[in-house]
Design an enzyme around this catalytic site. Structure first.
Site, PDB file in Angstrom:
ATOM      1  N   CYS A  77       0.813  -1.221   0.000  1.00  0.00           N
ATOM      2  CA  CYS A  77       0.000   0.000   0.000  1.00  0.00           C
ATOM      3  C   CYS A  77       0.845   1.269   0.000  1.00  0.00           C
ATOM      4  O   CYS A  77       0.352   2.349  -0.306  1.00  0.00           O
ATOM      5  CB  CYS A  77      -0.940   0.016   1.201  1.00  0.00           C
ATOM      6  SG  CYS A  77      -2.103  -1.336   1.194  1.00  0.00           S
ATOM      7  N   HIS A 123      -3.230   7.536   2.878  1.00  0.00           N
ATOM      8  CA  HIS A 123      -3.632   6.224   2.371  1.00  0.00           C
ATOM      9  C   HIS A 123      -5.044   5.941   2.857  1.00  0.00           C
ATOM     10  O   HIS A 123      -5.382   6.210   4.016  1.00  0.00           O
ATOM     11  CB  HIS A 123      -2.652   5.158   2.872  1.00  0.00           C
ATOM     12  CG  HIS A 123      -3.068   3.759   2.520  1.00  0.00           C
ATOM     13  ND1 HIS A 123      -3.503   3.421   1.265  1.00  0.00           N
ATOM     14  CD2 HIS A 123      -3.129   2.625   3.259  1.00  0.00           C
ATOM     15  CE1 HIS A 123      -3.818   2.133   1.246  1.00  0.00           C
ATOM     16  NE2 HIS A 123      -3.601   1.630   2.441  1.00  0.00           N
ATOM     17  N   ASN A 126     -10.088   0.350   0.140  1.00  0.00           N
ATOM     18  CA  ASN A 126      -8.623   0.376   0.156  1.00  0.00           C
ATOM     19  C   ASN A 126      -8.119  -0.147  -1.191  1.00  0.00           C
ATOM     20  O   ASN A 126      -8.238  -1.331  -1.477  1.00  0.00           O
ATOM     21  CB  ASN A 126      -8.126  -0.502   1.303  1.00  0.00           C
ATOM     22  CG  ASN A 126      -6.613  -0.515   1.429  1.00  0.00           C
ATOM     23  OD1 ASN A 126      -5.901  -0.039   0.546  1.00  0.00           O
ATOM     24  ND2 ASN A 126      -6.116  -1.071   2.525  1.00  0.00           N
TER      25      ASN A 126
HETATM   26  O1  UT7 Z   1      -3.723  -0.890   3.660  1.00  0.00           O
HETATM   27  C1  UT7 Z   1      -2.909  -1.750   4.352  1.00  0.00           C
HETATM   28  C2  UT7 Z   1      -3.013  -1.535   5.783  1.00  0.00           C
HETATM   29  N1  UT7 Z   1      -4.235  -2.082   6.300  1.00  0.00           N
HETATM   30  C3  UT7 Z   1      -4.858  -1.449   7.251  1.00  0.00           C
HETATM   31  O2  UT7 Z   1      -4.444  -0.396   7.640  1.00  0.00           O
HETATM   32  C4  UT7 Z   1      -6.047  -2.127   7.874  1.00  0.00           C
HETATM   33  C5  UT7 Z   1      -5.941  -2.022   9.360  1.00  0.00           C
HETATM   34  N2  UT7 Z   1      -6.994  -2.661  10.071  1.00  0.00           N
HETATM   35  C6  UT7 Z   1      -8.285  -2.238  10.081  1.00  0.00           C
HETATM   36  O3  UT7 Z   1      -8.644  -1.326   9.364  1.00  0.00           O
HETATM   37  C7  UT7 Z   1      -9.226  -2.866  11.072  1.00  0.00           C
HETATM   38  O4  UT7 Z   1      -8.485  -3.646  11.978  1.00  0.00           O
HETATM   39  C8  UT7 Z   1     -10.322  -3.743  10.423  1.00  0.00           C
HETATM   40  C9  UT7 Z   1     -11.310  -2.842   9.700  1.00  0.00           C
HETATM   41  C10 UT7 Z   1      -9.701  -4.733   9.467  1.00  0.00           C
HETATM   42  C11 UT7 Z   1     -11.083  -4.495  11.506  1.00  0.00           C
HETATM   43  O5  UT7 Z   1     -11.618  -3.610  12.452  1.00  0.00           O
HETATM   44  P1  UT7 Z   1     -11.395  -3.869  14.016  1.00  0.00           P
HETATM   45  O6  UT7 Z   1     -12.128  -2.807  14.720  1.00  0.00           O
HETATM   46  O7  UT7 Z   1      -9.909  -3.966  14.236  1.00  0.00           O
HETATM   47  O8  UT7 Z   1     -12.139  -5.233  14.231  1.00  0.00           O
HETATM   48  P2  UT7 Z   1     -11.549  -6.645  14.715  1.00  0.00           P
HETATM   49  O9  UT7 Z   1     -10.637  -7.212  13.690  1.00  0.00           O
HETATM   50  O10 UT7 Z   1     -11.007  -6.475  16.093  1.00  0.00           O
HETATM   51  O11 UT7 Z   1     -12.855  -7.512  14.744  1.00  0.00           O
HETATM   52  C12 UT7 Z   1     -13.938  -7.199  15.603  1.00  0.00           C
HETATM   53  C13 UT7 Z   1     -15.071  -8.175  15.352  1.00  0.00           C
HETATM   54  C14 UT7 Z   1     -14.636  -9.635  15.326  1.00  0.00           C
HETATM   55  O12 UT7 Z   1     -15.608 -10.391  15.989  1.00  0.00           O
HETATM   56  P3  UT7 Z   1     -15.387 -10.889  17.489  1.00  0.00           P
HETATM   57  O13 UT7 Z   1     -14.148 -11.741  17.428  1.00  0.00           O
HETATM   58  O14 UT7 Z   1     -15.188  -9.643  18.312  1.00  0.00           O
HETATM   59  O15 UT7 Z   1     -16.641 -11.626  17.781  1.00  0.00           O
HETATM   60  C15 UT7 Z   1     -14.658  -9.995  13.853  1.00  0.00           C
HETATM   61  O16 UT7 Z   1     -14.920 -11.349  13.612  1.00  0.00           O
HETATM   62  O17 UT7 Z   1     -15.684  -7.932  14.090  1.00  0.00           O
HETATM   63  C16 UT7 Z   1     -15.794  -9.149  13.358  1.00  0.00           C
HETATM   64  N3  UT7 Z   1     -15.726  -8.852  11.924  1.00  0.00           N
HETATM   65  C17 UT7 Z   1     -16.810  -8.563  11.182  1.00  0.00           C
HETATM   66  N4  UT7 Z   1     -18.125  -8.455  11.488  1.00  0.00           N
HETATM   67  C18 UT7 Z   1     -18.958  -8.124  10.480  1.00  0.00           C
HETATM   68  C19 UT7 Z   1     -14.615  -8.814  11.139  1.00  0.00           C
HETATM   69  N5  UT7 Z   1     -14.972  -8.483   9.885  1.00  0.00           N
HETATM   70  C20 UT7 Z   1     -16.317  -8.324   9.880  1.00  0.00           C
HETATM   71  C21 UT7 Z   1     -17.259  -7.961   8.889  1.00  0.00           C
HETATM   72  N6  UT7 Z   1     -18.551  -7.882   9.243  1.00  0.00           N
HETATM   73  N7  UT7 Z   1     -16.890  -7.692   7.621  1.00  0.00           N
END
Ligand code: UT7
Length: 326
Positions: free
Chosen positions: A112, A253, A283
């Site tokens: 990225c 980004h 993204n």
């Molecule tokens: O460009 C390259 C660099 N990449 C980035 O900068 C991305 C960085 N990361 C992020 O933007 C975020 O971490 C995400 C958007 C990917 C995820 O958000 P988060 O607030 O960190 O959520 P999480 O991964 O901690 O997940 C929270 C919950 C989980 O459920 P449990 O374990 O708490 O029950 C996931 O299973 O959200 C769940 N989850 C979803 N729920 C509905 C993960 N994806 C989804 C989804 N829909 N699409």
């Protein structure tokens, strides 16, 4: 000698994939995607479109704004992690289509952060006097490398391309002031595609397990991104003896609106001084910064004389930034 940006361009495929569409594909909701990422929709390339097709369109627009023909370009750099082929380079295919027969051409992979890396290298070629017309492009068709059954990743990414033409600055004031590149390979596997390379070719098992698709430990990456982008903002300000209030626009980004807002807070910039496209593009990896830049330039938000800070973060882990006197 300073390098200025004489033209920008961008291209987005026609097909729009909304959060409502994704609700029908995986166990997710519009509310979750919007509140956690800021994304409402993203573009998906047509089946016959590869990364070079998107890059060519963005490159053409940038050349047109710069008033240049393909044959006048000295070098083409394409930043991508989704090349048309393993080899030859996507940049070579862009060269052919643009009639840039004099140009050297190569691809660059810094995930990225690829466009920031390409901008930094293009700047060195121009400021050294080696080349005077360099086309840098960030382009991706990430939709081909996603597991459309994995809600953790498939809702986040989109396809697109953005480009910039670099030339020697006429007044020595306007142009790229500084560039800053970083990598920490110790965290390479936090965001990667396990198969499809020489370590793990896409054999039948890798195919069945979809190991050629993007795997990300999102939460870990999120925390590191916020910290490293804050560090790189400090680094850019310190290197140029600037204060937060000297920055007119942030072109970040576009991975996650929460990360963008954290960087804006760090710069004490109101959100109307931050270019946001993540809501409509998702993204787009190496394409995200030049897509946002082109949108801001063509809509006359960024104007001559503005101090613009670009930044990106991604797989590698890579991160970096650039300061441009527009
Ligand atoms: O460009 C390259 C660099 N990449 C980035 O900068 C991305 C960085 N990361 C992020 O933007 C975020 O971490 C995400 C958007 C990917 C995820 O958000 P988060 O607030 O960190 O959520 P999480 O991964 O901690 O997940 C929270 C919950 C989980 O459920 P449990 O374990 O708490 O029950 C996931 O299973 O959200 C769940 N989850 C979803 N729920 C509905 C993960 N994806 C989804 C989804 N829909 N699409």
């Amino acid at each position: 000698m300073r390098t200025s940006i004489a033209g920008t361009g961008s291209y987005l495929p026609d097909r729009v994939l909304t959060n409502a569409d994704l609700e029908k594909m995986v166990d997710t909701t519009d509310e979750w995607i919007l509140s956690r990422t800021g994304i409402s929709e993203r573009r998906i390339a047509a089946p016959e479109q590869a990364t070079s097709d998107l890059a060519i369109e963005a490159g053409r627009m940038a050349l047109e704004m710069a008033g240049l023909e393909g044959g006048e370009i000295d070098l083409i750099i394409v930043a991508t992690l989704t090349p048309d082929y393993l080899f030859p380079s996507t940049a070579g295919l862009v060269q052919r289509a643009l009639g840039a027969h004099r140009a050297a051409a190569f691809d660059l992979e810094a995930a990225c952060t690829g466009f920031i890396y390409a901008l930094a290298i293009g700047d060195l070629f121009v400021s050294s006097g080696k080349y005077s017309r360099v086309l840098v492009i960030g382009a991706e068709v990430l939709s081909r490398f996603l597991d459309w059954e994995d809600r953790n990743t498939c809702v986040l990414f989109g396809d697109g391309a953005g480009a910039a033409v670099l030339v020697p600055s006429e007044d020595g004031i306007r142009g790229i002031v500084s560039t800053h590149l970083h990598n920490d390979g110790r965290m390479a596997e936090l965001l990667h595609a396990p198969a499809g390379g020489s370590r793990r070719p896409t054999d039948a098992e890798a195919l069945a397990q979809k190991l050629y698709t993007v795997k990300m430990q999102g939460n870990e990456v999120f925390k590191i991104a916020v910290t490293k982008l804050s560090d790189v903002v400090d680094e850019i300000l310190d290197a140029n003896g600037l204060k937060e209030e000297d920055v007119d626009f942030l072109v970040p980004h576009q991975a996650n609106l929460r990360i963008i807002k954290a960087t804006a807070r760090k710069l004490r910039l109101p959100m109307d001084k931050v270019i946001v496209t993540v809501d409509r593009h998702g993204n787009t990896s190496a394409a995200s910064v030049p897509l946002a830049l082109d949108e801001a330039v063509r809509s006359n938000r960024i104007r001559s004389g503005d101090t613009v800070l670009l930044e990106a973060f991604g797989g590698g882990l890579t991160w970096g930034g650039a300061l441009v006197n527009w």
